[in-house]
Design an enzyme around this catalytic site. Structure first.
Site, PDB file in Angstrom:
ATOM      1  N   TYR A 138       0.803  49.143 129.051  1.00  0.00           N
ATOM      2  CA  TYR A 138       0.451  50.254 129.939  1.00  0.00           C
ATOM      3  C   TYR A 138       1.154  51.545 129.532  1.00  0.00           C
ATOM      4  CZ  TYR A 138      -1.902  47.648 133.713  1.00  0.00           C
ATOM      5  OH  TYR A 138      -2.772  46.915 134.464  1.00  0.00           O
ATOM      6  N   LYS A 186       2.677  35.104 125.636  1.00  0.00           N
ATOM      7  CA  LYS A 186       1.734  34.686 124.596  1.00  0.00           C
ATOM      8  C   LYS A 186       2.535  34.594 123.296  1.00  0.00           C
ATOM      9  CE  LYS A 186      -2.504  33.689 123.287  1.00  0.00           C
ATOM     10  NZ  LYS A 186      -3.270  32.525 123.802  1.00  0.00           N
ATOM     11  N   ASP A 218      -2.764  31.871 128.801  1.00  0.00           N
ATOM     12  CA  ASP A 218      -4.096  31.275 129.001  1.00  0.00           C
ATOM     13  C   ASP A 218      -3.973  29.966 129.774  1.00  0.00           C
ATOM     14  OD1 ASP A 218      -2.794  30.261 126.769  1.00  0.00           O
ATOM     15  OD2 ASP A 218      -4.598  30.082 125.534  1.00  0.00           O
ATOM     16  N   ASP A 242      -0.709  41.822 135.916  1.00  0.00           N
ATOM     17  CA  ASP A 242      -1.836  42.479 136.591  1.00  0.00           C
ATOM     18  C   ASP A 242      -2.949  41.455 136.803  1.00  0.00           C
ATOM     19  OD1 ASP A 242      -3.491  44.592 137.558  1.00  0.00           O
ATOM     20  OD2 ASP A 242      -4.475  44.668 135.610  1.00  0.00           O
ATOM     21  N   ASP A 246      -3.910  39.058 140.494  1.00  0.00           N
ATOM     22  CA  ASP A 246      -5.230  39.064 141.145  1.00  0.00           C
ATOM     23  C   ASP A 246      -5.749  37.633 141.296  1.00  0.00           C
ATOM     24  OD1 ASP A 246      -5.359  41.821 141.323  1.00  0.00           O
ATOM     25  OD2 ASP A 246      -7.410  41.940 140.558  1.00  0.00           O
TER      26      ASP A 246
HETATM   27  C1  IPM Z   1      -2.632  47.119 140.212  1.00  0.00           C
HETATM   28  C2  IPM Z   1      -3.811  47.935 139.759  1.00  0.00           C
HETATM   29  C3  IPM Z   1      -3.307  49.003 138.803  1.00  0.00           C
HETATM   30  C4  IPM Z   1      -2.672  48.295 137.618  1.00  0.00           C
HETATM   31  C5  IPM Z   1      -4.371  50.001 138.315  1.00  0.00           C
HETATM   32  C6  IPM Z   1      -5.092  50.659 139.484  1.00  0.00           C
HETATM   33  C7  IPM Z   1      -3.787  51.040 137.391  1.00  0.00           C
HETATM   34  O1  IPM Z   1      -4.771  47.110 139.185  1.00  0.00           O
HETATM   35  O2  IPM Z   1      -1.716  47.693 140.844  1.00  0.00           O
HETATM   36  O3  IPM Z   1      -2.608  45.916 139.962  1.00  0.00           O
HETATM   37  O4  IPM Z   1      -3.358  47.876 136.692  1.00  0.00           O
HETATM   38  O5  IPM Z   1      -1.451  48.130 137.621  1.00  0.00           O
HETATM   39 MG    MG Z   2      -4.338  45.042 139.344  1.00  0.00          MG
END
Ligand code: IPM
Ligand code: MG
Length: 358
Positions: A138, A186, A218, A242, A246
């Site tokens: 990032y 990884k 993975d 990230d 999720d």
């Molecule tokens: C998160 C979001 C952010 C990230 C985006 C919106 C830049 O997906 O906070 O997880 O990737 O960190």
């Molecule tokens: Mg995210």
């Protein structure tokens, strides 16, 4: 001493869910000072920048930041892209405030257990993703991040000290839990992952009361679906975190209910942190009283625990949320027949009342 909180409501449903988090904090009857500043698209429209200098300055002097959400379709095509809410506000806030430790708990609430796509007991999880938030791909140096139309480059960089400090945060959090850390990388392909592993092994050797294991990313993505209960703390770098956070949050079935904390090193006797729901700004339902404020409210609970060192107050808020859900109140996103549909503010009010009554 008053507890000084910077309030950055942001865009979409950010303002309305943050309002309810503040309502619940006020029900604790502690001495808070809330100070507001603009962020995201709202700030861009008002000032031309999604993160105005006054906003950053306020965050720098506050004890903690309560953050709503940023972004919306009207800012998706702003040029240059560095002025869009996500890249222009969220990433610089993380970097400038050195919020390197992103704590994302994924815990299934019993009353919503059937919402998990992994039906039954398997979906009942309680884990934390500890994501490194200010390094990796990032934040590759600008000279290495380019796109000349034919070729694009992003660079993944990690230093030993960056890995060490996040691994130590994982140790700290694991000590309040099952004391098991799965470090995810990884290392079969990436140099940064091999460095990561070397440093994590060192931290593991220094902290023998916490059990460390390594897992390839993975495999971890697969194990999270196969048997998510095996995980206590997942420690990982920025982009893997990230994605895996999720995935983990979806397993609870209630992505809209999950909080997060992004922590820095202590300022004086307080751990500085930014607290935000993991959900986004949901512009399609903004301003209609349909948003679920629980993620914002639980983020405020994390703030009590991590920044203000008042874990009992945090637990009081969590217990109030569970009580209100057990009583059958539901916002539209989690409504099912037999439960009672309430608005954003009715939900916030019910939690605040339960907190005050405790
Ligand atoms: C998160 C979001 C952010 C990230 C985006 C919106 C830049 O997906 O906070 O997880 O990737 O960190
Ligand atoms: Mg995210």
């Amino acid at each position: 001493m008053s507890l000084h909180v910077a309030v950055l409501r942001g865009d979409g449903i950010g303002p309305e869910v943050t309002e309810e988090a503040i309502r619940v904090l006020k029900a604790l009857s502690l001495d808070f000072t809330f100070e507001e500043a603009l962020v995201g698209g709202a700030a861009y429209d008002a000032t031309g920048h999604p993160l105005p200098p006054e906003t950053l300055a306020l965050c720098q002097k506050a004890d903690a930041v309560l953050f709503g959400a940023v972004g919306g379709p009207q800012w998706d095509r702003v040029e240059p892209a560095t002025l869009r809410p996500e890249v222009g506000a969220l990433l610089p806030l993380r970097r400038e405030l050195e919020l390197y430790a992103n704590v994302r708990p994924a815990k299934t609430l019993r009353s919503l257990m059937m919402a998990s796509p992994l039906k039954g007991e398997n979906g009942l999880i309680d884990l934390v993703v500890m994501r490194e938030l200010t390094g990796g791909i990032y934040f590759g140096q600008p000279r290495e991040r380019r796109n000349d139309g034919e070729l694009a480059v992003d660079t993944c960089l990690y230093s030993k000290s960056e890995v060490r400090r996040i691994a130590l945060q994982a140790v700290k959090i694991a000590r309040n839990r099952r004391r098991e850390v799965t470090s995810v990388d990884k290392a079969n392909v990436l140099e940064t992952s091999r460095l990561w592993r070397e440093v994590v092994d060192q931290v593991a050797a220094e902290n023998p009361d916490v059990k460390f294991t390594h897992m390839l990313v993975d495999n971890c993505a697969m194990q999270l679906v196969r048997n998510p209960k095996q995980f206590d703390v997942i420690l990982t770098e920025n982009m893997f975190g990230d994605i895996l956070s999720d995935e983990a949050s979806m397993i609870t079935g209630s992505l809209g209910l999950l909080p997060s904390a992004s922590l820095s090193d202590p300022r004086g006797n307080k751990v500085f942190g930014l607290y935000e729901p993991i959900h986004g700004s949901a512009p399609d339902i903004a301003g209609q009283g349909r948003a679920n404020p629980i993620a914002a409210i639980l983020s405020a609970a994390m703030m009590m625990e991590y920044t203000f060192d008042q874990a009992p107050a945090g637990r009081k808020i969590e217990a109030a949320v569970e009580k209100v859900l057990d009583s059958g109140l539901r916002t539209a996103d989690i409504f099912e027949p037999g439960t009672k549909l309430v608005s954003t503010s009715e939900m916030g009010q019910a939690v605040a009342t339960a907190v005050a009554a405790d």
